[in-house]
Design an enzyme around this catalytic site. Structure first.
Site, short mmCIF file in Angstrom:
data_model
loop_
_atom_site.label_atom_id
_atom_site.label_comp_id
_atom_site.label_asym_id
_atom_site.label_seq_id
_atom_site.Cartn_x
_atom_site.Cartn_y
_atom_site.Cartn_z
N ASN A 58 0.46 -1.03 0.03
CA ASN A 58 0.01 -0.20 0.20
C ASN A 58 0.78 1.20 0.26
O ASN A 58 2.14 1.25 0.21
CB ASN A 58 -1.49 0.33 1.29
CG ASN A 58 -0.30 0.32 2.30
OD1 ASN A 58 0.26 1.13 2.88
ND2 ASN A 58 -0.11 -1.27 2.81
N PRO A 69 -2.65 -12.02 10.16
CA PRO A 69 -2.79 -11.48 11.90
C PRO A 69 -2.40 -9.67 11.69
O PRO A 69 -2.73 -9.09 11.05
CB PRO A 69 -1.47 -11.84 12.46
CG PRO A 69 -0.18 -11.99 11.35
CD PRO A 69 -0.76 -12.03 9.97
N PHE A 81 -4.37 2.97 15.84
CA PHE A 81 -4.84 4.47 14.21
C PHE A 81 -5.59 4.03 14.47
O PHE A 81 -5.66 2.60 13.66
CB PHE A 81 -3.38 4.88 13.85
CG PHE A 81 -2.66 5.39 14.18
CD1 PHE A 81 -2.09 5.17 15.73
CD2 PHE A 81 -2.58 7.16 14.23
CE1 PHE A 81 -0.63 6.27 16.35
CE2 PHE A 81 -1.63 8.21 14.26
CZ PHE A 81 -0.49 7.83 15.60
N LYS A 120 -13.80 0.14 16.98
CA LYS A 120 -12.41 -0.31 16.56
C LYS A 120 -11.52 -0.36 18.17
O LYS A 120 -11.11 -1.16 18.07
CB LYS A 120 -11.64 0.63 15.89
CG LYS A 120 -10.46 -0.28 15.02
CD LYS A 120 -9.43 1.05 13.80
CE LYS A 120 -11.17 0.75 12.53
NZ LYS A 120 -10.44 1.24 11.11
N1 CTP Z 1 -3.73 -3.19 12.29
C1 CTP Z 1 -3.01 -4.37 12.90
N2 CTP Z 1 -2.01 -5.43 12.34
C2 CTP Z 1 -3.44 -5.58 11.18
C3 CTP Z 1 -4.23 -4.56 10.96
C4 CTP Z 1 -4.11 -3.36 11.25
O1 CTP Z 1 -1.78 -3.88 13.61
N3 CTP Z 1 -3.57 -6.63 10.51
C5 CTP Z 1 -3.64 -1.81 13.13
C6 CTP Z 1 -2.90 -0.59 12.46
O2 CTP Z 1 -1.61 -0.08 12.73
C7 CTP Z 1 -3.56 0.94 13.02
C8 CTP Z 1 -4.77 -0.40 13.53
O3 CTP Z 1 -4.97 -1.56 13.58
O4 CTP Z 1 -3.54 0.93 14.57
C9 CTP Z 1 -5.76 0.25 11.95
O5 CTP Z 1 -6.95 -1.13 12.11
P1 CTP Z 1 -7.44 -1.10 10.98
O6 CTP Z 1 -8.44 -2.03 11.27
O7 CTP Z 1 -6.15 -2.09 10.01
O8 CTP Z 1 -8.43 -0.32 10.67
P2 CTP Z 1 -8.54 0.49 9.23
O9 CTP Z 1 -7.56 0.47 8.29
O10 CTP Z 1 -8.59 1.45 9.56
O11 CTP Z 1 -9.48 -1.02 8.69
P3 CTP Z 1 -11.64 -0.91 8.65
O12 CTP Z 1 -11.81 0.34 8.03
O13 CTP Z 1 -10.81 -2.03 7.97
O14 CTP Z 1 -11.36 -1.03 10.03
#
Ligand code: CTP
Length: 403
Positions: free
Chosen positions: A210, A305, A325, A339
């Site tokens: 990304n 994960p 975040f 979240k």
């Molecule tokens: N995160 C992580 N491991 C993952 C996915 C996310 O540690 N596999 C952490 C990111 O570092 C961040 C937070 O989770 O702190 C973001 O959560 P995420 O569920 O990925 O949120 P979004 O990207 O906003 O996704 P969504 O729109 O699906 O809620």
């Protein structure tokens, strides 16, 4: 850590307005500021501005019946860890050098046994005048510390030495002058930061990734290190340099990131800033996929994960504070709350990426969503967001029960 206290004497000069910015920096760093405004100083800044920024009343009168009963000049000077004079005018320096005591500021300077830091500001001729230079030498011999003055263009239209040092420089000098490691509230703390994107291999040359630049995570790692933390930065591929004082562990995939994050435990806090790829190809091809064999391949994906959730659920090894975040385009607070609950972390730094000035811009406006409530921070630079987050982490780790 006990709160450090500065008694700030604001003298009468055009540069007095910079004492307001200094007050803001000190308060943000958790330093208590008790202001004394001289009569001349009040011609340049208002007591109201100073009181509002200092979050304390302004002392200005040696013979105030009410103040002298509650806190006289002796108590005032005793109530501080450090006395700072900004701007130290030629007049204030002369009074202090002579031991004159005809107003609250000069009397306090004479009555104190605490360290004194002066930041002079005056016209270049006044600064270079032998009388001022004599007073400077006397004050130095008396143990007074100085920061500045700088050299440059002055409000009076002249050029040369005499300009007040920048508020940030005075702020750093104050932190250095205050004893007890005030500048390093995270000394002895271990903090883990994840940052950057992950890259999930498809075959030996292709990846699923990304556009995360890693900038926000690196800025937070740097800000934490500046506060004295021992920082491990588990980073996906970025073009950024390792911040000073930070240990970086390079990873590519989410699984590697999780393993490196776990290996960095125990930690007092974990800050997950990485943009982790939610999925990875189910199968990684051992040799480069070639076109022309039955059309484009179909990628089958499996879920990665969740590192934030995993770190939030590590049992006894769980960091005391786990921060995540969230980038949202709508219903920011509600989504961030959901979240927070889903991931089991302590607070979420949420921002509204539908604002067109946030993505790729220099500023950010975030919301801190914790178990006990929401804080909305104003629009500030991303570097300042990082500094504030680091301060907030220091504050939470200092508290018994982090938010
Ligand atoms: N995160 C992580 N491991 C993952 C996915 C996310 O540690 N596999 C952490 C990111 O570092 C961040 C937070 O989770 O702190 C973001 O959560 P995420 O569920 O990925 O949120 P979004 O990207 O906003 O996704 P969504 O729109 O699906 O809620």
């Amino acid at each position: 850590m006990t709160e450090k206290r500065v008694l700030l004497i604001v003298g009468g000069g055009v540069a007095a307005y910079k004492a307001l910015e200094l007050t803001r920096l000190l308060r943000r760093a958790g330093v208590a500021v008790r202001p004394i405004l001289t009569r001349a100083g009040a011609q340049f800044v208002t007591p109201l501005s100073l009181a509002a920024l200092a979050e304390d009343k302004v002392y200005d009168d040696l013979f105030s019946l009410t103040d002298q009963a509650a806190m006289g000049h002796i108590e005032l000077s005793r109530s501080a860890d450090l006395i700072v004079v900004v701007p130290a005018t030629a007049d204030l320096m002369a009074k202090a050098a002579q031991g004159l005591a005809d107003d609250l500021a000069s009397t306090t300077l004479l009555a104190t046994d605490k360290p004194v830091l002066m930041a002079p500001a005056m016209n270049v001729r006044m600064w270079t005048h032998p009388a001022t230079q004599r007073n400077l030498a006397t004050l130095k011999a008396d143990g007074v510390n100085f920061v500045g003055p700088d050299e440059g263009a002055m409000a009076c239209g002249e050029f040369g030495p005499g300009r007040l040092a920048e508020p940030e420089t005075i702020f750093q000098a104050i932190l250095a002058a205050l004893s007890g490691g005030l500048g390093a509230p995270l000394a002895g703390r271990r903090v883990l930061v994840t940052a950057g994107p992950t890259a999930e291999p498809i075959d030996p040359v292709r990846v699923l990734t990304n556009r995360s630049s890693g900038k926000q995570g690196y800025a937070i790692a740097a800000a934490l290190a500046r506060l004295g933390a021992e920082v491990t930065l588990v980073s996906g591929p970025t073009a950024l340099a390792v911040p000073t004082g930070v240990r970086r562990v390079d990873v590519e995939t989410a699984q590697e990131m999780l393993a490196a994050a776990r290996a960095a435990l125990p930690a007092d806090a974990a800050i997950c800033v990485a943009a982790v790829s939610d999925w990875r190809p189910d199968e990684v091809f051992g040799i480069k996929l070639k076109k022309g064999h039955g059309g484009p391949p179909t990628l089958s994906l499996v879920e990665n994960p969740d590192i934030l959730a995993a770190l939030s659920a590590t049992g006894p090894a769980r960091p005391r504070l786990v921060v995540g975040f969230a980038a949202e385009t709508n219903d920011v607070e509600a989504n961030a709350r959901a979240k927070l609950a889903r991931k089991g972390c302590d607070w979420i730094v949420a921002n509204d990426v539908s604002e067109d000035w946030i993505m790729g811009g220099d500023d950010n406006a975030v919301m801190i969503v914790g178990k006990r409530g929401v804080e909305r921070w104003p629009r500030v630079s991303k570097a300042e967001v990082a500094a504030r987050i680091a301060q907030r982490i220091a504050q939470d780790l200092g508290a018994k029960d982090p938010k």
